[in-house]
Design an enzyme around this catalytic site. Structure first.
Site, PDB file in Angstrom:
ATOM      1  N   GLU A 182      26.879   4.870   7.665  1.00 44.59           N
ATOM      2  CA  GLU A 182      25.875   5.848   8.116  1.00 44.59           C
ATOM      3  C   GLU A 182      24.444   5.409   7.841  1.00 44.59           C
ATOM      4  O   GLU A 182      23.523   5.851   8.522  1.00 44.59           O
ATOM      5  CB  GLU A 182      26.135   7.206   7.449  1.00 44.59           C
TER       6      GLU A 182
ATOM      7  N   HIS B  66      23.299   2.322   8.240  1.00 47.22           N
ATOM      8  CA  HIS B  66      22.948   1.530   9.431  1.00 47.22           C
ATOM      9  C   HIS B  66      22.701   2.454  10.629  1.00 47.22           C
ATOM     10  O   HIS B  66      21.764   2.250  11.401  1.00 47.22           O
ATOM     11  CB  HIS B  66      24.098   0.589   9.813  1.00 47.22           C
TER      12      HIS B  66
ATOM     13  N   GLN C 106      13.156  -6.603   0.846  1.00 53.92           N
ATOM     14  CA  GLN C 106      13.347  -7.264   2.149  1.00 53.92           C
ATOM     15  C   GLN C 106      12.390  -6.677   3.193  1.00 53.92           C
ATOM     16  O   GLN C 106      11.747  -7.417   3.943  1.00 53.92           O
ATOM     17  CB  GLN C 106      14.793  -7.076   2.594  1.00 53.92           C
TER      18      GLN C 106
HETATM   19  P1  AMP Z   1      22.902  -5.141   5.982  1.00 51.51           P
HETATM   20  O1  AMP Z   1      23.946  -5.003   7.043  1.00 51.51           O
HETATM   21  O2  AMP Z   1      23.358  -4.741   4.620  1.00 51.51           O
HETATM   22  O3  AMP Z   1      22.193  -6.477   6.022  1.00 51.51           O
HETATM   23  O4  AMP Z   1      21.773  -4.073   6.340  1.00 51.51           O
HETATM   24  C1  AMP Z   1      21.193  -4.033   7.609  1.00 51.51           C
HETATM   25  C2  AMP Z   1      20.052  -3.049   7.601  1.00 51.51           C
HETATM   26  O5  AMP Z   1      20.542  -1.763   7.231  1.00 51.51           O
HETATM   27  C3  AMP Z   1      18.952  -3.400   6.579  1.00 51.51           C
HETATM   28  O6  AMP Z   1      17.682  -3.105   7.127  1.00 51.51           O
HETATM   29  C4  AMP Z   1      19.277  -2.476   5.427  1.00 51.51           C
HETATM   30  O7  AMP Z   1      18.152  -2.157   4.636  1.00 51.51           O
HETATM   31  C5  AMP Z   1      19.790  -1.259   6.159  1.00 51.51           C
HETATM   32  N1  AMP Z   1      20.632  -0.453   5.267  1.00 51.51           N
HETATM   33  C6  AMP Z   1      21.733  -0.827   4.603  1.00 51.51           C
HETATM   34  N2  AMP Z   1      22.201   0.175   3.830  1.00 51.51           N
HETATM   35  C7  AMP Z   1      21.351   1.213   4.014  1.00 51.51           C
HETATM   36  C8  AMP Z   1      21.279   2.534   3.484  1.00 51.51           C
HETATM   37  N3  AMP Z   1      22.163   2.998   2.600  1.00 51.51           N
HETATM   38  N4  AMP Z   1      20.265   3.331   3.904  1.00 51.51           N
HETATM   39  C9  AMP Z   1      19.350   2.873   4.787  1.00 51.51           C
HETATM   40  N5  AMP Z   1      19.356   1.637   5.323  1.00 51.51           N
HETATM   41  C10 AMP Z   1      20.345   0.823   4.948  1.00 51.51           C
END
Ligand code: AMP
Length: 279
Positions: free
Chosen positions: A35, A37, A153
């Site tokens: 959720e 993402h 990041q």
């Molecule tokens: P990742 O797939 O972990 O590389 O994350 C892809 C994007 O989703 C990045 O911009 C993360 O910061 C964002 N993201 C991952 N987990 C969350 C979360 N719990 N809340 C908000 N954004 C998230």
């Protein structure tokens, strides 16, 4: 919803949208969507006519002893999630599409990436900035949405876009948590039930520190100690607990400007990150 596996197909599909005057938002991810993402997708939909989600576990941002091989993957499930949220296209390249065998150009941010996860994971942010700039160049998106879950990041991407004049608007969306407070992450899948329960000490500590801050505590050490004690008592191994200036990511002794209280800690073999803003 279309699935794009090559750069040529991606350019052709997105160019045809652009020719119709449509704007494009990109949500870069490594898949195993949750959720958190999907909140980025929802935000992206508000910002552009078309939403593209990239799903790519980027090997260059993993260290030699990290979890690249076992990083969770489930494309069928990701596809269903994207469809349900009205995504227009998934860019789903493999390594051969993203990196030539003799790839030798990198984007390196040299200030913000020296600390926190950059110090703990050498080369990590070089991999992130490089792949993100490649995704921007492949999609030529107007807007890209990132999550505050990865606060460092997001800051580094904003710095890259500013310093290299990349014509993409960056949007940073709020951190999404599980109902019990745990920050959503694809890596939560690695946690055993016991580890997951103990990992709640991270968000609980951050909550307590936020309350202490709201009550007037401005000493960074006191706020960090509270979080460290909670995690240590729950058997977590602390990587860092820091209070940083939210623009420069320099450590603060006294919270006298916008700051971020950020944590990285291991529960079992799983490294979790989380943060709160202190305003
Ligand atoms: P990742 O797939 O972990 O590389 O994350 C892809 C994007 O989703 C990045 O911009 C993360 O910061 C964002 N993201 C991952 N987990 C969350 C979360 N719990 N809340 C908000 N954004 C998230």
């Amino acid at each position: 919803m279309i699935i794009l596996r090559s750069i040529a197909d991606t350019r052709a599909a997105l160019d045809s949208w652009r020719r119709q005057g449509q704007t494009i938002a990109l949500v870069p991810t490594m898949g195993y969507l949750h959720e958190g993402h999907m909140s980025l997708v929802d935000e992206a939909k508000k910002r552009a006519d078309r939403v593209v989600v990239s799903i790519y576990v980027n090997p260059t941002q993993f260290g030699p002893n990290e979890d690249l091989d076992k990083y969770p993957r489930d494309f069928a499930r990701d596809e269903a999630c994207c469809k349900a949220h009205g995504v227009d296209a998934i860019f789903y390249p493999d390594n051969a599409v993203m990196y030539c065998p003799d790839h030798s150009c990198w984007v390196t941010e040299e200030s913000l990436s020296q600390t926190m996860c950059g110090a703990a994971r050498p080369g990590h942010f070089r991999g992130v900035t490089t792949v993100v700039l490649k995704l921007f160049n492949i999609t030529r998106c107007d807007v890209a949405v990132f999550g505050r879950k990865d606060a460092q990041q997001a800051l580094i991407i904003c710095r890259m876009v500013r310093d290299l004049n990349v014509p993409v608007e960056i949007v940073v969306a709020p951190l999404v948590r599980e109902p019990d407070g745990l920050a959503m992450s694809s890596r939560n899948k690695y946690l055993s039930d016991d580890e997951r329960r103990r990992a709640l000490s991270i968000s609980a500590g951050l909550n307590q520190a936020t309350a202490l801050f709201a009550g007037g505590q401005r000493q960074a050490a006191a706020l960090c100690d509270l979080v460290k004690t909670g995690i240590a008592n729950a058997g977590g191994k602390i990587d860092y607990v820091v209070v940083m200036d939210r623009d420069s990511l320099r450590p603060l002794a006294t919270v006298d400007r916008p700051a971020v209280l950020a944590v990285a800690a291991f529960f079992g073999k799983t490294r979790l990150i989380d943060n709160v803003f202190l305003d």
